[in-house]
Scaffold this active site. Structure first.
Site, mmCIF file in Angstrom:
data_model
loop_
_atom_site.group_PDB
_atom_site.id
_atom_site.type_symbol
_atom_site.label_atom_id
_atom_site.label_comp_id
_atom_site.label_asym_id
_atom_site.label_seq_id
_atom_site.Cartn_x
_atom_site.Cartn_y
_atom_site.Cartn_z
ATOM 1 N N ASP A 1 -9.422 4.691 -3.101
ATOM 2 C CA ASP A 1 -8.271 5.169 -3.844
ATOM 3 C C ASP A 1 -8.755 5.799 -5.145
ATOM 4 O O ASP A 1 -9.966 5.894 -5.406
ATOM 5 C CB ASP A 1 -7.261 4.049 -4.084
ATOM 6 C CG ASP A 1 -7.606 3.169 -5.280
ATOM 7 O OD1 ASP A 1 -8.813 3.048 -5.608
ATOM 8 O OD2 ASP A 1 -6.681 2.596 -5.882
ATOM 9 N N TYR B 1 -6.802 6.426 4.147
ATOM 10 C CA TYR B 1 -6.850 5.423 3.085
ATOM 11 C C TYR B 1 -6.018 4.191 3.452
ATOM 12 O O TYR B 1 -6.494 3.050 3.349
ATOM 13 C CB TYR B 1 -6.347 5.990 1.746
ATOM 14 C CG TYR B 1 -6.040 4.863 0.794
ATOM 15 C CD1 TYR B 1 -7.074 4.194 0.147
ATOM 16 C CD2 TYR B 1 -4.742 4.380 0.630
ATOM 17 C CE1 TYR B 1 -6.824 3.093 -0.662
ATOM 18 C CE2 TYR B 1 -4.483 3.284 -0.168
ATOM 19 C CZ TYR B 1 -5.522 2.647 -0.813
ATOM 20 O OH TYR B 1 -5.269 1.553 -1.585
ATOM 21 N N GLU C 1 0.822 -1.204 0.000
ATOM 22 C CA GLU C 1 0.000 0.000 0.000
ATOM 23 C C GLU C 1 0.861 1.261 0.000
ATOM 24 O O GLU C 1 0.528 2.248 -0.661
ATOM 25 C CB GLU C 1 -0.963 -0.001 1.183
ATOM 26 C CG GLU C 1 -2.096 -1.000 1.036
ATOM 27 C CD GLU C 1 -2.945 -0.761 -0.200
ATOM 28 O OE1 GLU C 1 -3.076 0.413 -0.628
ATOM 29 O OE2 GLU C 1 -3.463 -1.737 -0.765
#
Length: 318
Positions: A164, A146, A63
């Site tokens: 995203d 996020y 990520e």
């Protein structure tokens, strides 16, 4: 995680606004979820961070690396990183400059420092295990909403809205009927994402991954392939005739000639060196002295470069 049993599809006459945007989660949303998850089950890319053996740390590393960076550039760096530092404690024992060195040319190298900082915090606060709790993830240095939601969802199968750029584009087109989402995530987008989130935890986690993959492979920023889309019949933007974007100009990502390019060239010299580098070696990488000095000052201010006496520079040790 497995996809839910597929319910009957709604009639096209239901319309995208009623089916997706305004109604509470129900059969129409289940149809949406099932269509996208079934597509994902068939077409998802075989990526190393999706394998069970990647574990939560592998998910977290991916990520960080995938922010503003395409998969094909991430893959070799990711594999090297996990081979060298298979657990957060392994990275935490290293100097932060080693994280910057291993980051290579992925760009936005402050992400490497943030990931190192997160590894240190995980080691010190959580016994070396990536925490399962969303609030604890959010409290780690360098982790925003996020990333916390993505790790909780993808690593632990929890129910979180994961927004995203790809997901935001899918929702903008399929539900809102516009070509592109706003430049920055809005409260309205978060509200919509929560409204579309399946109630079941495992289905919600699968939905998060599936909607993201749909945006990456089919509902792309340019040259979208609607004939391959599992929800094309429900897509508000397609049904409206694909109206052109009429919002604020979309931000471009120029690189050549920018301070970002100069910073990258300076860091490349320092990554290749295993001893302090003299100013003269850095001066050779860029012809314009004012911009070069500004870029170097920025790297020092960001903690990516450590100045030493005698006009020497190195990657940070602390």
């Amino acid at each position: 995680m497995t996809a839910p049993t597929k319910p009957p599809h709604s009639s096209p006459a239901d319309g995208p606004a009623d089916a997706l945007a305004g109604s509470p989660p129900g059969e129409d949303h289940e149809t949406l979820h099932t269509s996208v998850i079934d597509w994902f089950d068939e077409h998802a890319r075989d990526l190393p961070w999706r394998l069970p053996e990647a574990g939560p740390w592998g998910v977290m590393v991916s990520e960080f690396m995938l922010q503003q960076t395409p998969v094909n550039r991430v893959l070799p760096v990711y594999e090297h990183w996990l081979a060298r530092w298979p657990r957060p404690a392994d990275l935490a024992r290293e100097a932060p400059g080693e994280a910057v060195r291993a980051w290579g040319r992925l760009g936005y190298p402050r992400r490497a420092l943030r990931l190192h900082g997160a590894a240190v915090a995980i080691t010190e606060r959580h016994g070396g295990d990536v925490p399962t709790d969303h609030a604890q993830l959010l409290a780690l240095p360098g982790i925003g909403e996020y990333t916390a939601a993505a790790v909780a969802s993808f690593a632990y199968g929890q129910r979180h809205a994961v927004l995203d750029t790809n997901v935001r584009r899918v929702f903008a087109r399929a539900v809102t009927g516009v070509q592109y989402p706003p430049n920055a995530t809005t409260a309205a987008e978060r509200k919509l994402a929560r409204a579309l989130l399946p109630e079941d935890e495992q289905t919600a986690a699968r939905w998060a991954a599936a909607s993201m993959e749909l945006g990456a492979l089919v509902c792309t920023a340019k040259n979208e392939t609607c004939h391959r889309c599992p929800i094309a019949a429900q897509c508000a933007w397609r049904l409206a005739g694909k109206p052109e974007h009429d919002g604020p100009p979309r931000r471009g990502q120029t690189y050549a000639g920018t301070d970002r390019q100069v910073r990258g060239k300076l860091l490349a010299v320092l990554r290749e060196a295993h001893a302090p580098v003299p100013q003269a070696a850095l001066d050779r990488v860029w012809h314009e002295p004012v911009q070069r000095a500004r870029a170097l000052d920025g790297l020092v201010a960001d903690g990516l470069v450590e100045p030493l006496s005698g006009g020497l520079y190195r990657l940070p040790l602390t």
